[in-house]
Design an enzyme around this catalytic site. Sequence first.
Site, PDB file in Angstrom:
ATOM      1  N   HIS A   1       7.990 -53.103 -25.551  1.00  0.00           N
ATOM      2  CA  HIS A   1       8.047 -52.531 -24.281  1.00  0.00           C
ATOM      3  C   HIS A   1       9.343 -53.042 -23.565  1.00  0.00           C
ATOM      4  O   HIS A   1      10.068 -52.201 -22.926  1.00  0.00           O
ATOM      5  CB  HIS A   1       6.846 -53.084 -23.649  1.00  0.00           C
ATOM      6  CG  HIS A   1       5.695 -52.320 -23.793  1.00  0.00           C
ATOM      7  ND1 HIS A   1       5.442 -50.879 -23.804  1.00  0.00           N
ATOM      8  CD2 HIS A   1       4.302 -52.646 -24.112  1.00  0.00           C
ATOM      9  CE1 HIS A   1       4.110 -50.581 -24.088  1.00  0.00           C
ATOM     10  NE2 HIS A   1       3.510 -51.742 -24.169  1.00  0.00           N
TER      11      HIS A   1
ATOM     12  N   HIS B   1      12.278 -51.170 -24.357  1.00  0.00           N
ATOM     13  CA  HIS B   1      12.144 -49.707 -23.834  1.00  0.00           C
ATOM     14  C   HIS B   1      12.702 -49.726 -22.413  1.00  0.00           C
ATOM     15  O   HIS B   1      13.784 -48.753 -22.002  1.00  0.00           O
ATOM     16  CB  HIS B   1      10.700 -49.385 -23.858  1.00  0.00           C
ATOM     17  CG  HIS B   1      10.699 -47.778 -23.878  1.00  0.00           C
ATOM     18  ND1 HIS B   1       9.465 -47.070 -23.678  1.00  0.00           N
ATOM     19  CD2 HIS B   1      11.528 -46.611 -23.740  1.00  0.00           C
ATOM     20  CE1 HIS B   1       9.777 -45.817 -23.655  1.00  0.00           C
ATOM     21  NE2 HIS B   1      10.856 -45.601 -23.721  1.00  0.00           N
TER      22      HIS B   1
ATOM     23  N   GLU C   1       4.768 -56.850 -26.865  1.00  0.00           N
ATOM     24  CA  GLU C   1       5.200 -56.834 -25.406  1.00  0.00           C
ATOM     25  C   GLU C   1       6.864 -56.813 -25.335  1.00  0.00           C
ATOM     26  O   GLU C   1       7.351 -56.125 -24.739  1.00  0.00           O
ATOM     27  CB  GLU C   1       4.627 -57.882 -24.495  1.00  0.00           C
ATOM     28  CG  GLU C   1       3.306 -58.056 -24.445  1.00  0.00           C
ATOM     29  CD  GLU C   1       2.449 -56.562 -23.988  1.00  0.00           C
ATOM     30  OE1 GLU C   1       3.245 -55.736 -23.190  1.00  0.00           O
ATOM     31  OE2 GLU C   1       1.395 -56.426 -24.657  1.00  0.00           O
TER      32      GLU C   1
END
Length: 675
Positions: free
Chosen positions: A470, A473, A467
Site C-alpha cells: 500500500h 502505491h 502494508e
Amino acid sequence: MANILLEKWNTPFGSIPFEEIKNEDYKPAFLQGIEDGKKEIDAIAQNEATPTFENTIEALDASGQVLDKVAEIFFNLNSAETNDFFEELAQEVSPLLAEYSNDITLNEALFARIKYVKEHTPIESLTEEQARLLDKTFKSFSRNGALLSDTDKETLREIDKELSGLTVKFSQNVLQETNAYTLHLTEEKDLEGLPESIVEMAKEEATKRNLEGWVFTLQFPSMVPFMKYAKNRDLREKMSIAIGQRAYKDNEQNNSAIIHKLVSLRAKRAKLLGFDSHAAFVLEERMAQNPKTVLSFLDDLLFKAKPFAVKEIEVLKDLAAQDGIEDMKSFDHSYYAEKLREAKYEFSEEELKPYFSLEKVLEAAFTAAERLYGLKYTERKDIQKYHPEVTVYEVTENGQYKGLFYTDFFPRDGKRPGAWETSYQAQYKNKEVNQRPHVSIVCNFSRPSKDKPSLLTFGEVTTLFHEFGHSLHAMLADTTYRSLSGTSVYWDFVELPSQFMENYCYDKDFLQSFAKHYKTGETLPAEKIDKIVASANFMEGYQTIRQLSFGILDMAFHTGKLSENATMEDFEDEILSDTKLYPTTAGLAMSPSFSHIFAGGYSAGYYSYKWSEVLDADAFEFFKENGIFNPEIAAKFKTLLSSGGTKDPMELYKNFRGREPKVEALLKRAGLAEA
C-alpha cells in the site's frame, strides 16, 4: 496565540513537527481550517467569471488544504496513539467535518459552475487526467445530494452528521473492549503447549500490570499464538468467547444498537439519493459496479472453495478425535491446524520466528522496492515523530527525494488493533512543484524483549509486505491532482498493490536472501524454505470461506437484509449458514467488532480483498513467467502504481498485462482448481 498546526514548518521536507504540537492546538486548527475552506469555496462559487476547468474544478481540488492537513494528523493519531482527549475531540469535530463536507456538496452555486464546466468543456481540450477529475467531481456532487430538494438536503445533512459520530463511537468501543480484557494465569500447567517466547511476553505483560504469573490480551501478538498453541481447551474456549463478545456484552460498549443505526441511516441515505441500497450506491463507483456482480462473484468462489474447505476440516476433526474431542469447535481450529501444519510440513510458525527479525524483514521489503522500482530507504534521526517507537525514513529514487516513510510496529493501549497504511501528506503537483507524499504503515507485532529483537511469525511477515505494498502505491504516485493521487482509486482495486507484494514472501530465492537467524546469521535451511513455499495454500479452502463470509455478511448488512429486531448472532447465523464450517456458539458475534465495514470505510466493499486477489494472482503470474524482478515488467507495474486514479482501473490493468485478469490464476495459486 501561535498555533503550530497553522504555521509553515521549517522542518526537513516539511515534515510534521509532532513533538511541538499541543493538545490545545487541535480544536482551534480545525475551526480555522473549516473557516478557511469555506472562504475558498465561496470564492469559487461566487466567481463572476465564466466557469472553466481551471477556475472551478482545479480550484476546488486545491481547496481545503489547511483542514486536510489538520484532519490527517489528528485522525491518524487517533488510530495510532489515542487517549481520552483525542476520543472526546473526535466525537466533537466529526459532526462539524460532516457538516462542512455537506456545505460544499450541497452548495447550489458551486454545483451550477461544476455542471456548466461539465456541459460546456470540449473533452478534447482536456488532458486524460483533467477529464477524469472533471467526471469524478461532477459525480461526487450529483451522487451526494447536489440534485436534491432543499428539504431532502437538510435530511441528508442530519443523516451524515449522525453517521460521522456513530462510526467514531463504534471504533472507540472496539478499542476500549480490546484493552479491557485480560486472561490472567497463575499456574504453569495452563501454559502447556505455548512457545517460550509467548510465555515470556505474557510474563512481561503481567509484570507491567504488577501481577504475578502471566497475562494474555486481545492484542494480536498475544491472542493469535494463544489460540494456536495453548493445549488447555477450556482456556482456548475462554479466549474465544472474549473475542466473540468484544463490543457485544451487556455494557456501554455494546455496538449492536450502533450497527442497527448505521445500517438504517446508510440505507435511508442511499434511498434519498435514488439508490436501492447502500451497496448499490457504493458499487456504482467500483470495478464491480453493482451488488449483483459482487454476490455472483462471492457465490461462485464459495461454490468452488467449499468442497476443499469441508475436506480440510474433516482432516482436522480426525486429528482432534485422537485427543478425544468428538465435537470440534471453532476455537479448536487454530490449534489443530497448526498441529497439522507441523506434521505435514515439519515446521511450526514459532520455530521460524528466529529467522524473521523485524529488522531483516523490513530490509527485505526495502530491497524489493529498490530492485523493482529503484527506491532507497534511509533512516532520518532528525525528523520528529509522534512516539519513540516510530522510525522515519527518507525515500529516494536515483538520488532524488521521493517522500517520507514512517513505521510504527508495536501494540499500545492507544493503538487500534490490526495493521494499516495511511498518509500524512498526499502527492500532487502545484505550479511545477511536485509535492511528495509522507506515508506511514502501522502494525501490531510482538515487541522486542530484553534479549531478543522483535521476531515475526510468517503471517506477520506477509502482513508487513501487504502494508508496504500500500505504501508503495502512495509513494510512487505521480499525478497532478490530490484527489486522484496514490491510493485514491476504486476500493476493489486498492488492494492489488498490497496483495501483490505478499507473493514475494513465498519466492524461494527471495526468502533465502533475508530469512536469517537473529543470533547466528544462519540462513533458514533450504528444506524449511521449500516447506514454506509448499505450504503457501495450506488450509486455503478454509481461509477462502472465512474471507467470503466477511464479504457476504457485509453485503447482507448493506442490501437491506438486517431486520429491525434481529440480534447480531441471529443475523450472522442466518446470513452465513452456507459458510459455517463449525457449530455456532451462543452469545457470540463478530459484527460488533467488524471495524472494516462500520468504522473503516469498507462498507459494501469487503469483497474487495477477494476481488483484488484475482488481480494480484494474475499480475504475479506475469512476473513469475518472466522473472519476479524483471525490469521491463516492473516498469509497467510502476506505471500502474504511479497513475493513481487518473485512469479506469481495468484500463490500467490491461495496459500492464495486455489483457483482462483471469480468475484461473487465483484458483491455481490457492490450490482450488480441480485437477
